[in-house]
Motif scaffolding. Structure first.
Motif, PDB file in Angstrom:
ATOM      1  N   THR A 119       0.840  -1.206   0.000  1.00 42.85           N
ATOM      2  CA  THR A 119       0.000   0.000   0.000  1.00 42.85           C
ATOM      3  C   THR A 119       0.874   1.256   0.000  1.00 42.85           C
ATOM      4  O   THR A 119       0.361   2.361  -0.093  1.00 42.85           O
ATOM      5  CB  THR A 119      -0.911   0.056   1.248  1.00 42.85           C
ATOM      6  N   THR A 120       2.186   1.032   0.132  1.00 42.45           N
ATOM      7  CA  THR A 120       3.179   2.120   0.268  1.00 42.45           C
ATOM      8  C   THR A 120       2.845   3.071   1.416  1.00 42.45           C
ATOM      9  O   THR A 120       3.126   4.262   1.361  1.00 42.45           O
ATOM     10  CB  THR A 120       3.364   2.925  -1.053  1.00 42.45           C
ATOM     11  N   TRP A 121       2.247   2.518   2.435  1.00 45.37           N
ATOM     12  CA  TRP A 121       2.010   3.304   3.649  1.00 45.37           C
ATOM     13  C   TRP A 121       3.303   3.305   4.485  1.00 45.37           C
ATOM     14  O   TRP A 121       3.894   2.243   4.703  1.00 45.37           O
ATOM     15  CB  TRP A 121       0.904   2.675   4.508  1.00 45.37           C
ATOM     16  N   ASN A 122       3.695   4.457   4.952  1.00 46.89           N
ATOM     17  CA  ASN A 122       4.763   4.491   5.948  1.00 46.89           C
ATOM     18  C   ASN A 122       4.161   4.048   7.282  1.00 46.89           C
ATOM     19  O   ASN A 122       3.043   4.470   7.625  1.00 46.89           O
ATOM     20  CB  ASN A 122       5.312   5.905   6.110  1.00 46.89           C
ATOM     21  N   ALA A 123       4.905   3.247   8.021  1.00 48.56           N
ATOM     22  CA  ALA A 123       4.377   2.769   9.305  1.00 48.56           C
ATOM     23  C   ALA A 123       3.958   3.943  10.191  1.00 48.56           C
ATOM     24  O   ALA A 123       2.947   3.875  10.894  1.00 48.56           O
ATOM     25  CB  ALA A 123       5.416   1.910  10.009  1.00 48.56           C
ATOM     26  N   ASP A 124       4.729   5.037  10.136  1.00 45.12           N
ATOM     27  CA  ASP A 124       4.405   6.150  11.045  1.00 45.12           C
ATOM     28  C   ASP A 124       3.193   6.978  10.597  1.00 45.12           C
ATOM     29  O   ASP A 124       2.840   7.965  11.241  1.00 45.12           O
ATOM     30  CB  ASP A 124       5.622   7.051  11.289  1.00 45.12           C
ATOM     31  N   SER A 125       2.573   6.560   9.489  1.00 37.88           N
ATOM     32  CA  SER A 125       1.341   7.248   9.081  1.00 37.88           C
ATOM     33  C   SER A 125       0.096   6.553   9.638  1.00 37.88           C
ATOM     34  O   SER A 125      -1.028   7.010   9.443  1.00 37.88           O
ATOM     35  CB  SER A 125       1.248   7.307   7.545  1.00 37.88           C
ATOM     36  N   VAL A 126       0.321   5.439  10.330  1.00 32.74           N
ATOM     37  CA  VAL A 126      -0.811   4.661  10.857  1.00 32.74           C
ATOM     38  C   VAL A 126      -1.165   5.162  12.260  1.00 32.74           C
ATOM     39  O   VAL A 126      -0.282   5.325  13.109  1.00 32.74           O
ATOM     40  CB  VAL A 126      -0.466   3.148  10.886  1.00 32.74           C
ATOM     41  N   ASP A 127      -2.438   5.389  12.492  1.00 34.60           N
ATOM     42  CA  ASP A 127      -2.887   5.959  13.767  1.00 34.60           C
ATOM     43  C   ASP A 127      -3.524   4.924  14.698  1.00 34.60           C
ATOM     44  O   ASP A 127      -3.609   5.135  15.902  1.00 34.60           O
ATOM     45  CB  ASP A 127      -3.922   7.062  13.501  1.00 34.60           C
ATOM     46  N   ILE A 128      -4.022   3.834  14.107  1.00 37.44           N
ATOM     47  CA  ILE A 128      -4.726   2.820  14.912  1.00 37.44           C
ATOM     48  C   ILE A 128      -4.245   1.438  14.491  1.00 37.44           C
ATOM     49  O   ILE A 128      -4.176   1.136  13.295  1.00 37.44           O
ATOM     50  CB  ILE A 128      -6.258   2.914  14.695  1.00 37.44           C
ATOM     51  N   LEU A 129      -3.918   0.596  15.479  1.00 35.12           N
ATOM     52  CA  LEU A 129      -3.479  -0.773  15.206  1.00 35.12           C
ATOM     53  C   LEU A 129      -4.232  -1.687  16.169  1.00 35.12           C
ATOM     54  O   LEU A 129      -3.963  -1.677  17.372  1.00 35.12           O
ATOM     55  CB  LEU A 129      -1.960  -0.891  15.430  1.00 35.12           C
ATOM     56  N   ILE A 130      -5.181  -2.426  15.632  1.00 34.44           N
ATOM     57  CA  ILE A 130      -6.032  -3.259  16.491  1.00 34.44           C
ATOM     58  C   ILE A 130      -5.947  -4.712  16.039  1.00 34.44           C
ATOM     59  O   ILE A 130      -5.980  -5.006  14.838  1.00 34.44           O
ATOM     60  CB  ILE A 130      -7.496  -2.772  16.434  1.00 34.44           C
ATOM     61  N   LEU A 131      -5.841  -5.611  17.012  1.00 27.96           N
ATOM     62  CA  LEU A 131      -5.827  -7.044  16.713  1.00 27.96           C
ATOM     63  C   LEU A 131      -7.032  -7.699  17.387  1.00 27.96           C
ATOM     64  O   LEU A 131      -7.217  -7.562  18.601  1.00 27.96           O
ATOM     65  CB  LEU A 131      -4.537  -7.691  17.233  1.00 27.96           C
ATOM     66  N   ILE A 132      -7.821  -8.398  16.606  1.00 30.00           N
ATOM     67  CA  ILE A 132      -8.956  -9.136  17.164  1.00 30.00           C
ATOM     68  C   ILE A 132      -8.610 -10.618  17.113  1.00 30.00           C
ATOM     69  O   ILE A 132      -8.442 -11.186  16.027  1.00 30.00           O
ATOM     70  CB  ILE A 132     -10.239  -8.848  16.369  1.00 30.00           C
ATOM     71  N   THR A 133      -8.452 -11.220  18.270  1.00 30.51           N
ATOM     72  CA  THR A 133      -8.024 -12.617  18.328  1.00 30.51           C
ATOM     73  C   THR A 133      -8.480 -13.259  19.628  1.00 30.51           C
ATOM     74  O   THR A 133      -8.820 -12.578  20.593  1.00 30.51           O
ATOM     75  CB  THR A 133      -6.487 -12.729  18.204  1.00 30.51           C
ATOM     76  N   GLN A 134      -8.458 -14.582  19.617  1.00 26.87           N
ATOM     77  CA  GLN A 134      -8.662 -15.353  20.854  1.00 26.87           C
ATOM     78  C   GLN A 134      -7.440 -16.216  21.126  1.00 26.87           C
ATOM     79  O   GLN A 134      -7.475 -17.127  21.935  1.00 26.87           O
ATOM     80  CB  GLN A 134      -9.923 -16.215  20.710  1.00 26.87           C
TER      81      GLN A 134
END
Lengths: 72, 342
Positions: B74-89
């Motif tokens: 996606t050529t997103w820089n990691a530092d452009s991401v504001d939310i990181l959510i993991l849904i898991t059990q």
């Protein structure tokens, strides 16, 4: 559905040959009456009769006749 | 609870699966279940093989693989991401949240929102709505990770749980998906979300034990409650079958999916699946199905997604995928978590 049609319907659900199912047979004695077949019955009843067979109703079935009576 | 957003776009979806393929039709399984019963099980569930993690590979390892590919493509820089959510059990540890391990693996910034959500098969559709809602207040880019891993444990044979658990084991596959979601005007997402805590013991897992499922109740829930919800959702939002290019439902198993499809009268060619080769991968099953069928989705398309499971919970999302949305399935056995305990 006539009684013959109900039996035929159940034979299809249980994947039995035509004439293999006895109206008075106890479900416990039928090898094909397993957990997957119970699920298939729930689905087929919904599709064929438009009825929602509940888990409690399913558990209450003891004989082939019990299911046929439900299908009335 | 209905949701509507007019500024949420899916920019990419990557699903990482472990390399090891566990065939369902195995002598060992036939010896336990009986050959006839095993064949019937495979025929009804439609699941022929699943991916299983080996050695010490953990949820965060697969999540890191998926996120790396997603960021690159996606050529997103990691530092452009504001939310990181993991849904898991299948958290790596009780503490910290597994999403923290993923954050550490990349050059993410610190002023961001990072946490786990404990949810299963409804995770993706609930997660999309959760992230879309959060993005209204927190930044503009999010990565939603969803999925679970399955690992064989020889102890099951000792404790005697193995024989009971085998039918569930033959359903469940491993996979972790990562979806890039961006706040972008004129991109619509419709959703609905339900939970019924009365069914909380229909699927459960106690500490130190294997998961348990009341199959009859879950099946009835899927073909009645969930089907009714999809129908009502479409009616409420004036969505007809002509407005949907593809239906992608949680890949529970064939018997459930075929019946949901039949009752809702969904045409076969619109109903995408992945269960045959990957099994039920919990929350990852919807994005995995998107990735596996990416050839059909490359032109974009209007998709109706439906997740349902533990809770009991169920949710639906309707959105349009853009033509160039990146989708990929990657296989990896890489372990990054060697130093997690330090």
């Amino acid at each position: 559905m006539t009684m013959d049609e109900k039996i035929e319907f159940l034979e299809e659900v249980m994947e039995l040959e035509e004439g293999d199912l006895d109206l008075n047979a106890s479900l416990e004695q039928i090898e094909e009456w397993d957990s997957l077949t119970k699920l298939a019955l729930m689905a087929e009843v919904k599709k064929k009769c438009g009825k929602t067979l509940s888990v409690d109703e399913l558990k209450a079935f003891k004989t082939v006749k019990d299911i046929c009576d439900y299908l009335e | 609870m209905m949701t509507f957003f007019d500024n949420i776009a899916i920019r990419g979806v990557v699903t990482a699966v472990p390399q090891y393929v566990d065939e369902c039709d195995q002598t060992e399984y036939a010896q336990i279940m009986g050959e006839k019963r095993l064949r019937k099980h495979i025929r009804y569930t439609g699941i022929e093989r699943r991916r299983v993690v080996m050695d010490n590979q953990k949820t965060s390892d697969l999540a890191i693989d998926a996120v790396r590919d997603l960021l690159e493509k996606t050529t997103w820089n990691a530092d452009s991401v504001d939310i990181l959510i993991l849904i898991t059990q299948a958290q790596d540890m009780l503490l910290p949240a597994t999403a923290m391990f993923v954050q550490r693996a990349f050059a993410f910034k610190k002023d961001m929102l990072v946490f786990d959500i404990n949810l299963g098969c409804s995770g993706y559709t609930t997660g999309l709505q959760t992230v879309a809602s959060l993005l209204q207040d927190f930044g503009s880019r999010a990565i939603l990770m969803v999925g679970d891993i399955r690992k064989y444990n020889p102890e099951w044979k000792v404790t005697g749980e193995w024989e009971d658990y085998l039918t569930d084991w033959l359903l469940l596959g491993s996979g972790i998906s990562a979806t890039a979601i961006e706040k972008l005007d004129n991109h619509r997402m419709y959703g609905v979300q339900y939970v019924d805590g009365d069914g909380c013991m229909d699927i459960y897992k106690e500490y130190g034990h294997l998961s348990r499922m009341n199959g009859d109740a879950v099946f009835s829930f899927a073909i009645n409650t969930v089907v009714d919800c999809v129908r009502q959702f479409m009616y409420d939002n004036h969505i007809t079958d002509e407005d949907v290019d593809y239906y992608i439902f949680h890949q529970a198993q064939k018997l459930i999916l075929d019946n949901m499809k039949d009752i809702l009268q969904i045409p076969d060619e619109k109903f995408l699946v992945s269960y045959k080769d990957f099994g039920n991968t919990s929350g990852a099953s919807i994005p995995l199905t998107m990735c596996v069928n990416s050839g059909q989705l490359t032109d974009g398309g209007r998709v109706l997604l439906c997740g349902f499971g533990v809770g009991l919970s169920w949710s639906v999302v309707y959105t349009t995928l853009e033509k160039d949305v990146y989708m990929n399935v990657i296989e990896s056995d890489h372990i990054y978590s060697y130093n997690q305990g330090k």
